[in-house]
Structure formats: structure tokens, C-alpha cells
Design a protein around this motif. Structure first.
Motif, PDB file in Angstrom:
ATOM      1  N   SER A 243       0.830  -1.195   0.000  1.00  0.00           N
ATOM      2  CA  SER A 243       0.000   0.000   0.000  1.00  0.00           C
ATOM      3  C   SER A 243       0.871   1.254   0.000  1.00  0.00           C
ATOM      4  O   SER A 243       0.610   2.204  -0.744  1.00  0.00           O
ATOM      5  CB  SER A 243      -0.926   0.001   1.222  1.00  0.00           C
ATOM      6  OG  SER A 243      -1.659   1.202   1.300  1.00  0.00           O
ATOM      7  N   PHE A 244       1.926   1.257   0.803  1.00  0.00           N
ATOM      8  CA  PHE A 244       2.850   2.393   0.845  1.00  0.00           C
ATOM      9  C   PHE A 244       3.566   2.571  -0.494  1.00  0.00           C
ATOM     10  O   PHE A 244       3.674   3.681  -1.018  1.00  0.00           O
ATOM     11  CB  PHE A 244       3.862   2.172   1.973  1.00  0.00           C
ATOM     12  CG  PHE A 244       4.922   3.236   2.048  1.00  0.00           C
ATOM     13  CD1 PHE A 244       4.626   4.524   2.456  1.00  0.00           C
ATOM     14  CD2 PHE A 244       6.241   2.935   1.696  1.00  0.00           C
ATOM     15  CE1 PHE A 244       5.609   5.508   2.525  1.00  0.00           C
ATOM     16  CE2 PHE A 244       7.232   3.907   1.754  1.00  0.00           C
ATOM     17  CZ  PHE A 244       6.913   5.191   2.175  1.00  0.00           C
ATOM     18  N   TYR A 245       4.024   1.477  -1.082  1.00  0.00           N
ATOM     19  CA  TYR A 245       4.763   1.542  -2.347  1.00  0.00           C
ATOM     20  C   TYR A 245       3.877   1.969  -3.524  1.00  0.00           C
ATOM     21  O   TYR A 245       4.376   2.439  -4.550  1.00  0.00           O
ATOM     22  CB  TYR A 245       5.395   0.182  -2.670  1.00  0.00           C
ATOM     23  CG  TYR A 245       6.470  -0.262  -1.700  1.00  0.00           C
ATOM     24  CD1 TYR A 245       7.296   0.660  -1.064  1.00  0.00           C
ATOM     25  CD2 TYR A 245       6.662  -1.618  -1.416  1.00  0.00           C
ATOM     26  CE1 TYR A 245       8.274   0.254  -0.174  1.00  0.00           C
ATOM     27  CE2 TYR A 245       7.649  -2.036  -0.535  1.00  0.00           C
ATOM     28  CZ  TYR A 245       8.449  -1.097   0.093  1.00  0.00           C
ATOM     29  OH  TYR A 245       9.428  -1.511   0.967  1.00  0.00           O
ATOM     30  N   LEU A 246       2.551   1.794  -3.378  1.00  0.00           N
ATOM     31  CA  LEU A 246       1.618   2.189  -4.438  1.00  0.00           C
ATOM     32  C   LEU A 246       0.859   3.465  -4.050  1.00  0.00           C
ATOM     33  O   LEU A 246      -0.342   3.605  -4.268  1.00  0.00           O
ATOM     34  CB  LEU A 246       0.644   1.053  -4.743  1.00  0.00           C
ATOM     35  CG  LEU A 246       1.256  -0.206  -5.363  1.00  0.00           C
ATOM     36  CD1 LEU A 246       0.194  -1.279  -5.585  1.00  0.00           C
ATOM     37  CD2 LEU A 246       1.972   0.112  -6.676  1.00  0.00           C
ATOM     38  N   ILE A 247       1.578   4.389  -3.440  1.00  0.00           N
ATOM     39  CA  ILE A 247       1.046   5.720  -3.093  1.00  0.00           C
ATOM     40  C   ILE A 247      -0.199   5.624  -2.214  1.00  0.00           C
ATOM     41  O   ILE A 247      -1.198   6.336  -2.402  1.00  0.00           O
ATOM     42  CB  ILE A 247       0.765   6.577  -4.350  1.00  0.00           C
ATOM     43  CG1 ILE A 247       1.944   6.501  -5.322  1.00  0.00           C
ATOM     44  CG2 ILE A 247       0.534   8.026  -3.989  1.00  0.00           C
ATOM     45  CD1 ILE A 247       1.790   7.399  -6.543  1.00  0.00           C
ATOM     46  N   GLY A 248      -0.171   4.703  -1.265  1.00  0.00           N
ATOM     47  CA  GLY A 248      -1.259   4.627  -0.296  1.00  0.00           C
ATOM     48  C   GLY A 248      -2.540   4.041  -0.831  1.00  0.00           C
ATOM     49  O   GLY A 248      -3.632   4.372  -0.354  1.00  0.00           O
ATOM     50  N   ILE A 249      -2.463   3.147  -1.812  1.00  0.00           N
ATOM     51  CA  ILE A 249      -3.664   2.507  -2.349  1.00  0.00           C
ATOM     52  C   ILE A 249      -4.430   1.827  -1.219  1.00  0.00           C
ATOM     53  O   ILE A 249      -3.850   1.241  -0.305  1.00  0.00           O
ATOM     54  CB  ILE A 249      -3.283   1.485  -3.447  1.00  0.00           C
ATOM     55  CG1 ILE A 249      -4.526   0.892  -4.097  1.00  0.00           C
ATOM     56  CG2 ILE A 249      -2.398   0.387  -2.886  1.00  0.00           C
ATOM     57  CD1 ILE A 249      -4.211  -0.013  -5.287  1.00  0.00           C
ATOM     58  N   SER A 250      -5.753   1.920  -1.257  1.00  0.00           N
ATOM     59  CA  SER A 250      -6.563   1.307  -0.198  1.00  0.00           C
ATOM     60  C   SER A 250      -6.545  -0.213  -0.339  1.00  0.00           C
ATOM     61  O   SER A 250      -6.339  -0.750  -1.432  1.00  0.00           O
ATOM     62  CB  SER A 250      -8.006   1.800  -0.283  1.00  0.00           C
ATOM     63  OG  SER A 250      -8.684   1.186  -1.351  1.00  0.00           O
ATOM     64  N   PHE A 251      -6.781  -0.899   0.770  1.00  0.00           N
ATOM     65  CA  PHE A 251      -6.778  -2.360   0.752  1.00  0.00           C
ATOM     66  C   PHE A 251      -7.927  -2.898  -0.099  1.00  0.00           C
ATOM     67  O   PHE A 251      -7.794  -3.936  -0.751  1.00  0.00           O
ATOM     68  CB  PHE A 251      -6.855  -2.894   2.189  1.00  0.00           C
ATOM     69  CG  PHE A 251      -5.503  -3.062   2.824  1.00  0.00           C
ATOM     70  CD1 PHE A 251      -5.113  -4.266   3.381  1.00  0.00           C
ATOM     71  CD2 PHE A 251      -4.591  -2.016   2.849  1.00  0.00           C
ATOM     72  CE1 PHE A 251      -3.862  -4.431   3.963  1.00  0.00           C
ATOM     73  CE2 PHE A 251      -3.337  -2.158   3.427  1.00  0.00           C
ATOM     74  CZ  PHE A 251      -2.966  -3.370   3.979  1.00  0.00           C
ATOM     75  N   THR A 252      -9.047  -2.210  -0.111  1.00  0.00           N
ATOM     76  CA  THR A 252     -10.162  -2.654  -0.942  1.00  0.00           C
ATOM     77  C   THR A 252      -9.779  -2.621  -2.416  1.00  0.00           C
ATOM     78  O   THR A 252     -10.035  -3.570  -3.163  1.00  0.00           O
ATOM     79  CB  THR A 252     -11.396  -1.768  -0.706  1.00  0.00           C
ATOM     80  OG1 THR A 252     -11.825  -1.925   0.653  1.00  0.00           O
ATOM     81  CG2 THR A 252     -12.532  -2.155  -1.642  1.00  0.00           C
ATOM     82  N   ASP A 253      -9.142  -1.526  -2.837  1.00  0.00           N
ATOM     83  CA  ASP A 253      -8.724  -1.429  -4.232  1.00  0.00           C
ATOM     84  C   ASP A 253      -7.631  -2.444  -4.563  1.00  0.00           C
ATOM     85  O   ASP A 253      -7.602  -3.004  -5.665  1.00  0.00           O
ATOM     86  CB  ASP A 253      -8.232  -0.013  -4.540  1.00  0.00           C
ATOM     87  CG  ASP A 253      -9.370   1.001  -4.529  1.00  0.00           C
ATOM     88  OD1 ASP A 253     -10.462   0.653  -4.984  1.00  0.00           O
ATOM     89  OD2 ASP A 253      -9.166   2.124  -4.044  1.00  0.00           O
ATOM     90  N   MET A 254      -6.739  -2.693  -3.616  1.00  0.00           N
ATOM     91  CA  MET A 254      -5.698  -3.711  -3.836  1.00  0.00           C
ATOM     92  C   MET A 254      -6.310  -5.083  -4.053  1.00  0.00           C
ATOM     93  O   MET A 254      -5.858  -5.860  -4.893  1.00  0.00           O
ATOM     94  CB  MET A 254      -4.734  -3.762  -2.641  1.00  0.00           C
ATOM     95  CG  MET A 254      -3.643  -2.717  -2.673  1.00  0.00           C
ATOM     96  SD  MET A 254      -2.201  -3.194  -1.673  1.00  0.00           S
ATOM     97  CE  MET A 254      -2.900  -3.274  -0.045  1.00  0.00           C
TER      98      MET A 254
END
Length: 406
Positions: A243-254
Motif C-alpha cells: 500500500s505504501f509503495y503504491l502511493i497509499g492505495i486502499s486495501f479494498t482497491d488492492m
């Protein structure tokens, strides 16, 4: 409005050549007829006065009968008021009691809204509505409370009760925004009149959330952990770092990312919460984690959801929620173990990316662009070009770069 006229129905003659006298009822361009039970020949009917002509041998008696029935119909219509229907009118004229519709309760209306949300796979909103409704009805102690019984005093008491129970200001605000949304929908659907609206004088308070960021040095401590012997903990840490490496992407979106979202070395997806499209550079750190998550039989990059799940369904929502809950449990322990003062949660990754970028000297506008936020005046933003992806990528790389290589 409902209008009544007495007419001779000349469309179909009876066996003796006479025609039925009817009452024609008009209601909003819909026409209904009721038979009077009397028939006469056309030469015995006075169309100007809408009565039987005097030349008929029984004119006086029959006209009295017609008038009496006419006024019975008018009285029944007045009794029905704004709830007129031909069925109700016939029932009253036949001496049957007026059928009173059961009022729609707050719970009945809310349950229908929630059911509709589940049907269109808006399970997240459905859960939020259900929680608010359950808590409010438990406080009221009346599952059959009507909308017009919900007033300012009751809502104030509910707010006070939640505060006594230790709920935070923003949690109380979430409940009241949900209740207000339900009430507004009920007004639009004519379930309750706007005059009963109880939220006019009720101020729904909220407060800024505390910053949840940690230092980049704290992230480095987590990056250095060796959890090869503890697969559940490693899975949780990798999820947090991804999530940190992808600019804080949310877990739902991940959780919903698939190979289709990987386009020319970038993660391209539309955020479920805001529907805004993102295009994030896939740097080696994130790529390595995704490779470690890879399972040949899963269509998702991170095998949290089964392939046959209905996306955004209640089942999918529960699986993602459990993943987040488990991740929070492990990373909170890790944070304590490595001496991070702030408690770690999945939200920390996004906040830490933004805070780290700010400390590195990047502008609020560029950070907002990377995170997909509006910055400053929304009208002004319409006329501003988006930052070139190269500029965002440069900041992205600088933020997640290992500290020993800066």
C-alpha cells in the motif's frame, strides 16, 4: 379533484330499447362509471338538467332516488379525501369500512433501502446504513417508530447517549448523516411530509482526524524485518508495504487488482470509493511483493478473493474486512516490537506517503495530484493542467526509495 355527473349511457340499449342512467366519475383524467340501476328511453331523459323528464310517469320518485344516490357518492368521495380510489369508493357505498393503510415505519423503509443496496452490490453502504439503523432503533426501544415521531428532541437524546457510550465525534457524525439521508429519501418518496423534518436545527458536528503518519525511518524498520518463518505476519507486512509503495492505495482497491490493471509497467485502476482513475508506476519494491503474492489459479494479483466472488457483494466485503483486520493485528504488534510510537493500521501507509513527500519538499498540489485529492479552490482546479506523470513518478520514487540509497 374528483368530479361526478349523472348521465344517460346511450352506448348500449337494453332489450326494451331503454338506456341505463349512470354516474360518471372523473379523477385526474381517469373515468369510472357506477350504475344507478335505473333505465329510461331517450325521450324521457333531460340532458340539460341531468334528470328524468316530467313526462315520465314515475319521474318524481326516480329523480329522488337518483339525487339521493348522487349525494351518497359525493359524501363518500369527501370522506376518502386525497386517498381516492374507485375500489375504496365502491367499498364505502356498499357499507364496508374504509380501509386505512398502515403507515410505513422507519424500520420498514430503511430495510427496503438496505435490501436494494445489497441487490446492486453496494454492500459497503448497506452495512453502514444497517449499523446506524440498528443503533438508533435500539436507543428508541420502538421498532415501529414512524418518521413523524422522530423529532429534534429524540435526536438530541440519541446523540447524548452515543457520547456517553464513548463514541467519538466523527462516529456520531456518521450515524447522523446516515439517518438524515434516510429521512431525505423518505420525504422524496412521499412517505413523510417535509414539515416534520427534524434536522433543520440539528448541527451534525465533525472534527479533523488525527494524523496517522509515521516517519520514513519507521517504514525502514519494517522493511528490514525478517518474517520468513512467520507466513501470516509476512503476508500482513507485505500488504502494508505494498500500500505504501503504491502511493497509499486502499486495501479494498488492492484486493480487486488483476492482471488487466497492469499496463506498460503501471498499475491502472479506478478507485471504488471515488471512481477516480489512478495510474501508478510499478517500481521494483511493489513488483517484488506482487510476485510473492502470485498464485497461478487466482485471477487477482493478491489472492484474497475467490475467482467466483461477486465483486462488491456482502461476501466480498466481509473477506476484505477480515484481511484488513488480520493485517492490522500483525502490523500493530510489529510496530511495538520495532519501537514505532504510533499504533500502525492500514491507513498509516497512505498518510505516511503524503507526510514523507511533504518533508522531502514536494508541494501540496503535487501530493494531492498523486493521491487523487482536490487541492485549493475546485473551480480554479478545472483550469489547471494535471501534473505530468513523470513529475509524479519522480516524487513517488523519491518517497519510497530505501533510506541507505538516498
Amino acid at each position: 379533484m374528483v368530479h361526478v355527473r349523472t348521465l344517460l349511457d346511450t352506448r348500449r340499449a337494453r332489450f326494451d330499447g331503454s338506456f341505463n342512467i349512470i354516474y360518471r366519475i372523473t379523477h385526474y383524467k381517469k373515468v369510472y362509471t357506477l350504475s344507478s340501476g335505473i333505465s329510461v328511453h331517450t325521450n324521457h331523459w333531460n340532458s340539460h338538467s341531468s334528470e328524468i323528464d316530467r313526462i315520465h310517469p314515475n319521474a318524481a320518485r326516480l329523480n329522488l332516488k337518483l339525487s339521493k344516490r348522487f349525494f351518497e357518492i359525493q359524501r363518500a368521495i369527501l370522506e376518502l379525501e386525497d386517498h381516492f380510489s374507485i375500489e375504496e369508493l365502491k367499498a364505502l357505498l356498499e357499507g364496508k369500512p374504509k380501509q386505512v393503510e398502515e403507515p410505513i415505519t422507519f424500520k420498514t423503509f430503511s430495510d427496503k433501502l438496505i435490501k436494494n443496496m445489497h441487490q446492486i452490490n453496494k454492500s459497503g453502504n448497506a452495512l453502514i446504513y444497517q449499523t446506524a439503523v440498528n443503533r438508533f432503533l435500539a436507543f428508541c426501544g420502538n421498532p415501529n417508530i414512524l418518521f413523524n415521531e422522530i423529532n429534534y428532541t429524540l435526536l438530541e437524546q440519541f446523540s447524548h447517549s452515543l457520547a456517553i457510550q464513548g463514541l467519538k465525534v466523527n462516529s456520531i457524525s456518521n450515524y447522523f448523516r446516515t439517518l438524515r439521508a434516510i429521512y431525505n429519501k423518505a420525504i422524496k418518496q412521499k412517505v413523510v411530509e417535509r414539515t416534520f423534518y427534524p434536522f433543520y436545527d440539528l448541527k451534525i458536528k465533525s472534527e479533523r482526524t488525527l494524523k496517522r503518519a509515521v516517519l520514513r525511518q519507521d517504514i525502514a524498520k519494517l522493511e528490514q524485518l525478517d518474517l520468513s518463518e512467520n507466513k501470516p505476519a509476512k503476508r500482513a507486512l507485505d500488504s502494508f508495504l505494498l500500500s505504501f509503495y503504491l502511493i497509499g492505495i486502499s486495501f479494498t482497491d488492492m484486493a480487486y487488482l488483476t492482471n488487466k490493471n497492469v499496463i506498460e509497467g503501471r498499475i491502472v485502476y479506478r478507485r471504488r470509493k471515488t471512481h477516480k482513475e489512478y495510474s501508478i508506476k510499478l517500481f521494483p519494491q511493489a513488483k517484488a511483493i506482487l510476485e510473492s503474492f502470485y498464485q497461478e489459479d487466482s485471477k487477482y494479483l493478491i489472492p484474497i478473493l475467490p475467482n467466483n466472488v461477486v465483486e462488491d457483494s456482502l461476501r466480498a466485503k466481509k473477506l476484505i474486512h477480515q484481511w484488513i483486520k488480520t493485517t492490522n493485528k500483525y502490523i500493530k504488534r510489529m510496530g511495538i516490537d520495532v519501537g514505532i510510537p504510533a499504533p500502525l493500521t492500514t491507513y498509516v501507509a497512505r498518510h505516511t506517503f503524503a507526510t514523507t513527500a511533504k518533508k522531502l519538499g514536494y508541494s501540496n498540489e503535487l501530493i494531492a495530484e498523486a493521491l487523487g485529492h482536490e487541492y485549493g479552490n475546485k473551480i480554479t482546479n478545472i483550469y489547471l493542467d494535471s501534473f505530468d506523470s513523470v513529475v509524479v513518478d519522480e516524487m513517488h520514487l523519491h518517497v519510497i526509495a530505501p533510506l541507505d540509497k538516498e
